[in-house]
Design an enzyme around this catalytic site. Structure first.
Site, short mmCIF file in Angstrom:
data_model
loop_
_atom_site.label_atom_id
_atom_site.label_comp_id
_atom_site.label_asym_id
_atom_site.label_seq_id
_atom_site.Cartn_x
_atom_site.Cartn_y
_atom_site.Cartn_z
N CYS A 86 0.82 -1.22 0.00
CA CYS A 86 0.00 0.00 0.00
C CYS A 86 0.85 1.27 0.00
CB CYS A 86 -0.92 0.02 1.22
SG CYS A 86 -1.75 -1.54 1.48
N HIS B 252 -8.85 3.62 -1.68
CA HIS B 252 -7.43 3.27 -1.54
C HIS B 252 -6.97 2.43 -2.73
CE1 HIS B 252 -3.68 2.06 0.12
NE2 HIS B 252 -4.07 1.00 0.80
C1 LIG Z 1 -15.32 -3.20 3.56
C2 LIG Z 1 -15.38 -4.03 2.29
C3 LIG Z 1 -15.11 -5.49 2.60
C4 LIG Z 1 -16.76 -3.86 1.66
O1 LIG Z 1 -16.77 -4.55 0.44
P1 LIG Z 1 -18.13 -5.16 -0.16
O2 LIG Z 1 -18.91 -5.80 0.93
O3 LIG Z 1 -17.78 -6.00 -1.35
O4 LIG Z 1 -18.90 -3.91 -0.60
P2 LIG Z 1 -19.31 -3.53 -2.09
O5 LIG Z 1 -18.08 -3.23 -2.88
O6 LIG Z 1 -20.25 -4.58 -2.61
O7 LIG Z 1 -20.12 -2.20 -1.85
C5 LIG Z 1 -21.39 -2.15 -1.24
C6 LIG Z 1 -21.73 -0.69 -1.02
O8 LIG Z 1 -20.93 -0.16 0.05
C7 LIG Z 1 -20.06 0.87 -0.41
N1 LIG Z 1 -18.76 0.60 0.21
C8 LIG Z 1 -17.92 -0.40 -0.06
N2 LIG Z 1 -16.87 -0.36 0.76
C9 LIG Z 1 -17.04 0.72 1.55
C10 LIG Z 1 -16.28 1.29 2.58
N3 LIG Z 1 -15.12 0.73 2.94
N4 LIG Z 1 -16.75 2.39 3.20
C11 LIG Z 1 -17.90 2.94 2.82
N5 LIG Z 1 -18.70 2.43 1.85
C12 LIG Z 1 -18.25 1.34 1.21
C13 LIG Z 1 -20.05 0.73 -1.92
O9 LIG Z 1 -19.87 1.99 -2.56
C14 LIG Z 1 -21.42 0.18 -2.20
O10 LIG Z 1 -22.35 1.24 -2.18
P3 LIG Z 1 -23.49 1.35 -3.30
O11 LIG Z 1 -24.26 0.06 -3.17
O12 LIG Z 1 -24.24 2.58 -2.93
O13 LIG Z 1 -22.75 1.43 -4.60
C15 LIG Z 1 -14.30 -3.52 1.26
O14 LIG Z 1 -14.49 -2.14 1.06
C16 LIG Z 1 -12.88 -3.79 1.71
O15 LIG Z 1 -12.35 -4.87 1.47
N6 LIG Z 1 -12.19 -2.82 2.35
C17 LIG Z 1 -10.86 -3.02 2.89
C18 LIG Z 1 -9.80 -2.82 1.84
C19 LIG Z 1 -8.43 -3.05 2.39
O16 LIG Z 1 -8.21 -3.91 3.23
N7 LIG Z 1 -7.44 -2.31 1.91
C20 LIG Z 1 -6.07 -2.39 2.34
C21 LIG Z 1 -5.88 -1.67 3.57
S1 LIG Z 1 -4.19 -1.43 3.99
#
Ligand SMILES: CC(C)(COP(=O)(O)OP(=O)(O)OC[C@H]1O[C@@H](n2cnc3c(N)ncnc32)[C@H](O)[C@@H]1OP(=O)(O)O)[C@@H](O)C(=O)NCCC(=O)NCCS
Length: 382
Positions: free
Chosen positions: A82, A331
């Site tokens: 990252c 990110h």
């Molecule tokens: C939290 C997480 C698991 C959610 O993923 P998901 O369940 O597949 O969610 P989706 O992509 O299907 O999105 C569902 C909805 O939530 C929203 N959304 C997704 N992630 C979000 C987040 N982190 N914060 C706010 N909203 C989020 C999307 O825009 C979508 O909204 P919409 O339906 O209005 O379009 C994902 O964002 C994630 O993996 N985050 C962590 C990433 C990470 O670890 N990065 C490295 C860090 S060092």
């Protein structure tokens, strides 16, 4: 020798089905060249910061340099999970300091949204130790959930305090047209969002995104020639920590961040209290609280209190992530470090519009790679 940022560009972060990786890279690259009034002929090399595993296209620097018109100049790729964008920036700094190049284009670029969330999480999880950890199912939200639980246990940090970070960063995200999310969120919405890895809920997590940002880095002479407002990289710090969390002395702090911060403060000859604005790696809300502590913005264990007292808002002790942070911008792994540098430069030039910190003269960026295996801290001055 001083090294400066002479030009900057930032693409829109989000689901960018409209653009390939090289098209994503071209957007901020052309903006950065325009920003300082130069063309490809004035640039000696390109360094791409990216995590290759998310891309179908292998060897990204080759395809990007052709597309952006940088052949036959040299091109390189840096990877530090990252923090790949910050690794690219530090590499450019080193090349220029060594006298090898005068002007370097640093492009952080990542295309990841063609993959599903489970695919992304599985790939990311392998930035954890494969032999002892990710083979048993660890993911990034899982690791940071461990950090959060430990922080709660040691210091009494609460889920509400973590949620305050999301409230702040989504609030500032409304002032950043390049952010994936530009909508405020309430405490109630955060607390009732789905649990990803307890105690972390969806709004405690940053979102994945496609995106790119670019910096034109130059030696003092060239920076002064091509820019009216060069911003100087006065302190650079970089460090690593044991790859496996099993080998860390503590999981309520990120040792590479503490070390990189110390190096950067020493080199820039300043202290945490001198920082006017900071961008820190809020991949999860707990990560921002740990960053306050690791960088010395507050005492160890007082990150929760720091956000509760709104000390990281504009008007507080040190405004943090007023561009919305990873939480609100999204990110796109390799682009994040360059996006943070972009914000530091915007703030120090006084060009940050509605999110401007008045009179900002010293800015800091803190970019964590992986689960803290790498950290880069940079200090910029006007
Ligand atoms: C939290 C997480 C698991 C959610 O993923 P998901 O369940 O597949 O969610 P989706 O992509 O299907 O999105 C569902 C909805 O939530 C929203 N959304 C997704 N992630 C979000 C987040 N982190 N914060 C706010 N909203 C989020 C999307 O825009 C979508 O909204 P919409 O339906 O209005 O379009 C994902 O964002 C994630 O993996 N985050 C962590 C990433 C990470 O670890 N990065 C490295 C860090 S060092």
């Amino acid at each position: 020798m001083k090294i400066g940022v002479a030009g900057i560009g930032h693409g829109v972060f989000g689901k960018r089905n409209d653009a390939t990786a090289q098209e994503l890279a071209f957007e901020p690259f052309s903006e950065a060249m325009e920003d300082c009034g130069i063309t490809q002929q004035d640039i000696d090399a390109t360094i791409i910061g990216s995590s290759p595993e998310y891309h179908k296209q292998r060897s990204l620097p080759g395809v990007v340099t052709e597309y952006i018109g940088m052949n036959p100049k040299p091109a390189f790729l840096t990877e530090a999970a990252c923090a790949s964008g910050s690794a690219a920036l530090l590499s450019a700094y080193g090349f220029i300091r060594a006298g090898m190049f005068d002007v370097v284009a640093v492009i952080g670029v990542q295309k990841m949204m063609e993959l599903s969330t489970p695919e992304i999480l599985a790939l990311m999880g392998r930035v954890g130790d494969v032999q002892w950890e990710s083979n048993f199912g660890t993911t990034f939200p899982g690791y940071y959930a461990l950090y959060a639980r430990r922080h709660m246990h040691e210091f009494g940090t609460t889920e509400e305090q973590m949620a305050q970070v999301a409230i702040k960063n989504h609030f500032y995200g409304t002032k950043n047209p390049k952010a994936r999310f530009q909508k405020e969120v309430s405490m109630e919405k955060i607390m009732s969002s789905k649990i990803v890895a307890s105690p972390l809920k969806m709004f405690d997590c940053c979102a994945n995104a496609d995106g790119a940002a670019c910096l034109i880095i130059a030696n003092e002479d060239k920076a002064r020639k091509i820019s009216d407002t060069p911003i100087w990289l006065e302190g650079v710090g970089s460090a690593t920590a044991p790859f496996s969390v099993l080998n860390r002395a503590s999981i309520s702090t990120i040792p590479s961040a503490v070390e990189a911060g110390k190096q950067a403060f020493k080199m820039a000859d300043c202290e945490p209290k001198n920082i006017h604005v900071a961008d820190v790696h809020d991949c999860f809300t707990i990560a921002e609280l740990m960053a306050y502590e690791d960088l010395g913005f507050c005492k160890r264990g007082e990150g929760g209190k720091f956000i509760e007292e709104k000390q990281s808002y504009i008007g507080g002790k040190i405004p943090v992530n007023v561009d919305g942070g990873l939480k609100s911008k999204g990110h796109p792994v390799g682009a994040t470090g360059t996006s943070m540098a972009y914000e530091a430069v915007k703030q120090l030039r006084g060009e940050a519009g509605e999110r401007q910190v008045d009179g900002a003269e010293i800015a800091l960026t803190h970019n964590v790679g992986g689960i803290g295996q790498y950290c880069f801290v940079n200090i910029y001055k006007r």
